[in-house]
Design an enzyme around this catalytic site. Structure first.
Site, mmCIF file in Angstrom:
data_model
loop_
_atom_site.group_PDB
_atom_site.id
_atom_site.type_symbol
_atom_site.label_atom_id
_atom_site.label_comp_id
_atom_site.label_asym_id
_atom_site.label_seq_id
_atom_site.Cartn_x
_atom_site.Cartn_y
_atom_site.Cartn_z
ATOM 1 N N TYR A 1 0.824 -1.217 0.000
ATOM 2 C CA TYR A 1 0.000 0.000 0.000
ATOM 3 C C TYR A 1 0.861 1.271 0.000
ATOM 4 C CZ TYR A 1 -3.821 -3.203 1.413
ATOM 5 O OH TYR A 1 -4.736 -4.221 1.479
ATOM 6 N N LYS B 1 4.941 -14.614 1.179
ATOM 7 C CA LYS B 1 4.592 -15.217 -0.116
ATOM 8 C C LYS B 1 5.861 -15.255 -0.957
ATOM 9 C CE LYS B 1 1.761 -16.973 -3.092
ATOM 10 N NZ LYS B 1 1.237 -18.358 -2.911
ATOM 11 N N ASP C 1 -1.352 -18.139 1.501
ATOM 12 C CA ASP C 1 -2.466 -19.014 1.085
ATOM 13 C C ASP C 1 -2.639 -20.166 2.076
ATOM 14 O OD1 ASP C 1 0.058 -19.601 0.112
ATOM 15 O OD2 ASP C 1 -0.602 -20.219 -1.883
ATOM 16 N N ASP D 1 -4.092 -6.925 6.312
ATOM 17 C CA ASP D 1 -5.432 -6.367 6.102
ATOM 18 C C ASP D 1 -6.427 -7.502 5.848
ATOM 19 O OD1 ASP D 1 -7.532 -4.696 5.538
ATOM 20 O OD2 ASP D 1 -6.757 -3.991 3.616
ATOM 21 N N ASP E 1 -9.427 -9.417 8.582
ATOM 22 C CA ASP E 1 -10.875 -9.509 8.327
ATOM 23 C C ASP E 1 -11.337 -10.958 8.410
ATOM 24 O OD1 ASP E 1 -10.888 -6.777 7.898
ATOM 25 O OD2 ASP E 1 -12.245 -6.922 6.182
#
Ligand code: NAI
Ligand code: MG
Length: 351
Positions: free
Chosen positions: A136, A186, A219, A243, A247
């Site tokens: 971001y 990742k 993942d 982020d 959630d």
């Protein structure tokens, strides 16, 4: 000598002004018990302020906030105002200008609250999300304008300083918990930035021989969140993965209405900001049915960060006790109003 702390209160929009009085009542009761003099000053800033005044906060808003010990914020956003503007012109201004590079998001199950998982497993993890750079960071652009030959580029930016400080922060926190850190990465597919990230996290880990470090691809981590959430203690991860995973974690806990968070400047140079993970929930605003627990638990995180760990733990225990007793707002399948939920927490704090 009484310990005086100055708190800037931002109720914001939608359900914000409904849940804030509940959080402040609990906060003041906990403060009083520990002989803490909490001086709260409220500012009516946010998207509704923008509709009234043409700005989300006054031009000197950040200068005003700078003088406080901490900021307690509910949420900003209104259907008549673009969410992008609410974010970039208000919330992100505070997070970025005050260098709140560490985002803490506790994710836990509560006895008595149903999770979407079979058998309602117990879990208690702390997501430490890098909050200032990564995916971001912002650099990039769209070339060629039109769609036929368009090219869009968004660049991830990681710095040695940025990765190292968030890794140290996570390992320090793990020492206060179960001494286990999972690096969610990742690096099998994103070779430059994520391998750089992994190397720095592993390097920092060498300074913490008493803390174990695991590496998990994002993942696989998502799968494990659902299959075995109890294995996680502290998770350290980048801006975007943090982020998304927080959630997912919030949903696993039963309702986003229970999720709290802290945006921290661990150097203490600027005030940190504490806010629930949820937004202004315009769909239920004005009904008095919103769950105040996410904000109440954010106020507890604030007290802990201000060195009032005992008062923080008392609030957390009172929330857990009220939930275990079956006092549930509508998002948890119950019928308690916002005020009844707040009162139930307050009663257990004082009892
Ligand atoms: P939201 O979190 O406000 O709502 C999502 C769903 O969860 C809705 O059905 C809502 O009723 C429910 N919900 C949220 N908090 C609840 C609570 N405390 N008790 C009971 N139910 C609750 O997210 P949404 O709908 O995507 O966004 C609404 C507005 O909030 C938008 O303007 C958005 O930009 C803003 N927003 C602001 C944030 C912030 O200030 N940091 C964070 C997220 C969204
Ligand atoms: Mg989010």
């Amino acid at each position: 000598m009484t310990n005086v702390l100055n708190i800037a209160v931002l109720p914001g929009d939608g359900i914000g002004p409904e849940i804030m009085p509940q959080a402040l009542a609990v906060l003041q009761a906990a403060a009083q018990h520990t002989g803490l003099d909490l001086r709260c000053e409220s500012f009516p800033w946010g998207a509704e302020h923008f509709l009234r005044q043409g700005e989300f906060m006054p031009a000197d808003g950040l200068t005003t906030l700078r003088d406080f010990d901490a900021i307690l914020f509910a949420a900003a956003g209104h259907p008549a105002v673009s969410d992008e503007r609410s974010s970039w012109e208000f919330v992100f201004q505070i997070r970025k200008q005050f260098r709140q590079y560490a985002n803490l998001r506790p994710v836990r199950s509560y006895p008595g609250v149903a999770t979407p998982l079979q058998g309602d497993p117990a879990f208690d993890m702390l997501i430490v999300r890098e909050n200032s750079e990564g995916e971001y960071a912002g650099p990039g652009g769209v070339l060629h304008g039109g769609w036929d030959n368009g090219v869009a580029i968004q660049t991830t930016v990681l710095t040695q300083t940025g990765v190292e400080r968030i890794a140290r922060y996570a390992f320090d926190l793990a020492r206060q918990r179960r001494r286990h850190v999972t690096n969610v990465t990742k690096s099998n597919a994103i070779l430059h930035t994520m391998k750089f990230w992994d190397a720095i996290v592993a390097d920092v880990a060498r300074d913490y021989p008493d803390v174990t470090l695991d590496l998990l691809l994002v993942d696989a981590a998502s799968m494990k969140f659902v299959q075995a959430p109890g294995v996680f203690d502290v998770i350290v991860t980048t801006n975007m993965y943090g982020d998304i995973l927080s959630d997912l974690g919030g949903a696993l806990a039963g309702s986003v209405g229970l999720s709290s968070s802290a945006n921290l400047d661990p150097t203490g140079e600027f005030p940190s900001m504490f806010e629930p993970v949820h937004g202004s929930a315009p769909d239920i605003a004005g009904q008095g049915s919103a769950n105040p627990c996410g904000l109440i638990l954010s106020a507890a995180l604030m007290l802990r960060e201000l060195g009032q760990g005992e008062a923080a733990a008392r609030i957390e225990a009172a929330v857990a006790a009220a939930l275990a007793a079956g006092v549930h707002t509508r998002d948890l399948g119950g019928r308690a109003s916002t005020a009844e939920m707040g009162a139930a927490v307050l009663q257990r704090l004082e009892g």
